[in-house]
Structures are given as C-alpha cells and as structure tokens.
Design a protein around this motif. Structure first.
Motif, mmCIF file in Angstrom:
data_model
loop_
_atom_site.group_PDB
_atom_site.id
_atom_site.type_symbol
_atom_site.label_atom_id
_atom_site.label_comp_id
_atom_site.label_asym_id
_atom_site.label_seq_id
_atom_site.Cartn_x
_atom_site.Cartn_y
_atom_site.Cartn_z
ATOM 1 N N ASP A 14 4.523 2.647 -1.316
ATOM 2 C CA ASP A 14 4.466 3.026 -2.435
ATOM 3 C C ASP A 14 3.579 2.347 -3.709
ATOM 4 O O ASP A 14 2.966 3.124 -4.585
ATOM 5 C CB ASP A 14 6.056 2.753 -3.094
ATOM 6 C CG ASP A 14 6.299 1.277 -3.058
ATOM 7 O OD1 ASP A 14 5.781 0.690 -1.887
ATOM 8 O OD2 ASP A 14 7.179 0.868 -3.649
ATOM 9 N N ASN A 61 0.463 1.322 -2.686
ATOM 10 C CA ASN A 61 -0.832 1.736 -2.353
ATOM 11 C C ASN A 61 -1.204 3.181 -2.422
ATOM 12 O O ASN A 61 -2.245 3.310 -1.894
ATOM 13 C CB ASN A 61 -1.086 1.039 -0.764
ATOM 14 C CG ASN A 61 -0.815 -0.320 -0.741
ATOM 15 O OD1 ASN A 61 -1.620 -1.102 -1.535
ATOM 16 N ND2 ASN A 61 0.227 -0.690 -0.038
ATOM 17 N N ARG A 62 -0.214 4.101 -2.516
ATOM 18 C CA ARG A 62 -0.666 5.356 -2.560
ATOM 19 C C ARG A 62 -1.883 5.999 -3.166
ATOM 20 O O ARG A 62 -2.543 6.840 -3.016
ATOM 21 C CB ARG A 62 0.535 6.530 -2.628
ATOM 22 C CG ARG A 62 1.085 6.169 -4.248
ATOM 23 C CD ARG A 62 2.473 7.078 -4.500
ATOM 24 N NE ARG A 62 2.600 7.465 -5.942
ATOM 25 C CZ ARG A 62 3.622 6.934 -6.398
ATOM 26 N NH1 ARG A 62 4.732 6.203 -5.734
ATOM 27 N NH2 ARG A 62 3.792 6.921 -7.661
ATOM 28 N N TYR A 63 -2.018 5.327 -4.500
ATOM 29 C CA TYR A 63 -3.285 5.553 -5.229
ATOM 30 C C TYR A 63 -4.514 5.087 -4.356
ATOM 31 O O TYR A 63 -5.573 5.936 -4.556
ATOM 32 C CB TYR A 63 -3.123 5.075 -6.378
ATOM 33 C CG TYR A 63 -1.990 5.435 -7.555
ATOM 34 C CD1 TYR A 63 -1.808 6.775 -7.943
ATOM 35 C CD2 TYR A 63 -0.947 4.827 -7.609
ATOM 36 C CE1 TYR A 63 -0.565 7.187 -8.375
ATOM 37 C CE2 TYR A 63 0.163 4.973 -8.218
ATOM 38 C CZ TYR A 63 0.553 6.537 -8.595
ATOM 39 O OH TYR A 63 1.724 6.891 -9.370
ATOM 40 N N ALA A 84 -4.871 7.375 -1.782
ATOM 41 C CA ALA A 84 -5.578 8.999 -2.276
ATOM 42 C C ALA A 84 -7.263 8.681 -2.471
ATOM 43 O O ALA A 84 -8.099 9.675 -2.198
ATOM 44 C CB ALA A 84 -4.920 9.525 -3.486
ATOM 45 N N ALA A 85 -7.623 7.697 -2.949
ATOM 46 C CA ALA A 85 -8.966 7.532 -3.341
ATOM 47 C C ALA A 85 -9.733 7.284 -2.263
ATOM 48 O O ALA A 85 -11.062 7.999 -2.196
ATOM 49 C CB ALA A 85 -9.146 6.036 -4.251
ATOM 50 N N ARG A 133 -10.122 10.945 -1.005
ATOM 51 C CA ARG A 133 -11.128 11.510 -1.827
ATOM 52 C C ARG A 133 -12.579 11.306 -1.520
ATOM 53 O O ARG A 133 -13.442 11.956 -1.715
ATOM 54 C CB ARG A 133 -10.662 11.198 -3.132
ATOM 55 C CG ARG A 133 -9.640 12.293 -3.871
ATOM 56 C CD ARG A 133 -9.589 12.315 -5.494
ATOM 57 N NE ARG A 133 -9.608 10.836 -5.971
ATOM 58 C CZ ARG A 133 -8.509 10.250 -6.201
ATOM 59 N NH1 ARG A 133 -7.161 10.706 -5.671
ATOM 60 N NH2 ARG A 133 -8.391 8.968 -6.440
ATOM 61 N N SER A 155 -8.583 -1.265 -9.261
ATOM 62 C CA SER A 155 -8.307 0.083 -9.505
ATOM 63 C C SER A 155 -8.627 0.822 -8.260
ATOM 64 O O SER A 155 -9.588 0.133 -7.379
ATOM 65 C CB SER A 155 -9.160 0.538 -10.677
ATOM 66 O OG SER A 155 -10.488 0.726 -10.312
ATOM 67 N N PRO A 156 -8.175 1.845 -8.059
ATOM 68 C CA PRO A 156 -8.573 2.513 -6.783
ATOM 69 C C PRO A 156 -10.096 2.805 -6.472
ATOM 70 O O PRO A 156 -10.822 2.539 -5.393
ATOM 71 C CB PRO A 156 -7.694 3.857 -6.726
ATOM 72 C CG PRO A 156 -6.449 3.376 -7.471
ATOM 73 C CD PRO A 156 -6.989 2.716 -8.582
ATOM 74 N N GLN A 157 -10.678 3.175 -7.708
ATOM 75 C CA GLN A 157 -12.155 3.422 -7.724
ATOM 76 C C GLN A 157 -12.756 2.222 -7.571
ATOM 77 O O GLN A 157 -13.850 2.120 -6.857
ATOM 78 C CB GLN A 157 -12.629 3.941 -9.067
ATOM 79 C CG GLN A 157 -13.964 4.416 -8.953
ATOM 80 C CD GLN A 157 -14.516 5.315 -7.936
ATOM 81 O OE1 GLN A 157 -13.514 6.218 -7.495
ATOM 82 N NE2 GLN A 157 -15.487 5.248 -7.159
#
Length: 164
Positions: A21, A23-25, A28-29, A32, A148-150
């Motif tokens: 939960d 880490n899902r972001y 996804a990154a 991508r 952040s994911p980025q």
C-alpha cells in the motif's frame, strides 16, 4: 511517435518491502520509466529471487521488515552479524531489519551477480548503517515519506548509469 528511452528502460528492479500500500506509487513510477518490477514482500521471497539466475539490475530494500525464524540459509551468516551488532538494543531492532541483512548479502556478492542497491524506508531517520552493507554511493536510507516516486526514478537512473 516513440517514447524516449530512459536508463531504466528494459532494466529489472527488485523492490523488497512488505507494504504494498505504501509503495504502489513507487511501483507505478518504476513501470512508467520502462523497467520491469520484481516485488518481494518477505525476506524469503527476496532470498529466492536473489539466489535465482534471473537478471536483477538494481534493488530497493526496505530496512525494517521482520527477520523470520529460521532465516533462509543463504542469509543466516548476515542475520547473525546483524543480531550480534544490535544485541544490546531492547526495541526489537534485531528482529526488524531484513533490509540490512539483504544489504550485507548483496554487498558480499561479487562478479556478475553484483546488484547495486539503496534503502527506502519509513524509518530512515533511525537508520544505523552496518559496515558490512554497502548501499550505492554509501548513501543513507531514503525516507519513503520525503522521497517522491520521481525522485526515486532519478536515483535509480543515476545508479544504473554509474553501474551499467
């Protein structure tokens, strides 16, 4: 129109963490950015993955996951070192640090199986580095709630450019 290639395109990133939960972001990154994601939610799954001959280009390790009993045989020596180092702690840290055990294991690998790694943890501010574990560039742990994911993608790209 083609998608620009990134240093993560076609790479395989292992993400070892017991909390999907949170880490899902990040997952996804990573996808991508064109990487294949191998998620393990336990020390046992991670051990199977790292012992396999599957190509893993880089790893993200959560510091605080439970060390099971018994510890997988390949990691037993590193778990003993970690527990011995933290024997005086009374906060259970010796039972909740699978990430550093994995870090010591990956640091001890040599040859073509060397996998660069970083730590990403919700408890990064209480991180005490082990001399036997050598994360990429000796970096301290990244905080999940401040990264952040980025930002994680940028770190992974830098890591893979430096260690192709």
């Amino acid at each position: 129109m083609s998608t620009p290639q990134t240093p993560l395109a076609g790479k395989t990133i292992a993400f070892i963490d017991d909390r999907y939960d949170i880490n899902r972001y990040f997952f996804a990154a990573i996808r991508r950015a064109g990487a294949h994601l191998r998620h393990c939610n336990s020390l046992r799954q991670a051990c199977v993955l790292f012992e396999s001959r599957d190509q893993i280009d880089a790893a993200v390790l959560d510091l605080h996951m439970s060390l099971p009993e018994p510890v997988p045989e390949a990691l037993d020596t590193y778990a003993a070192i970690f527990r011995g180092h933290h024997a005086g702690y009374r906060l259970g840290v010796q039972d909740l640090n699978a990430g550093q055990v994995l870090g010591m294991y990956l640091s001890a690998q040599n040859g073509s199986r060397r996998i660069p790694f970083i730590y990403l943890s919700a408890v990064a501010d209480s991180f005490v580095a082990m001399d036997e574990a050598h994360p990429w560039q000796g970096r301290p742990a990244f905080d999940k709630y401040e990264t952040s994911p980025q930002q994680l993608i940028v770190v992974l790209e830098e890591m893979l450019r430096a260690d192709p």
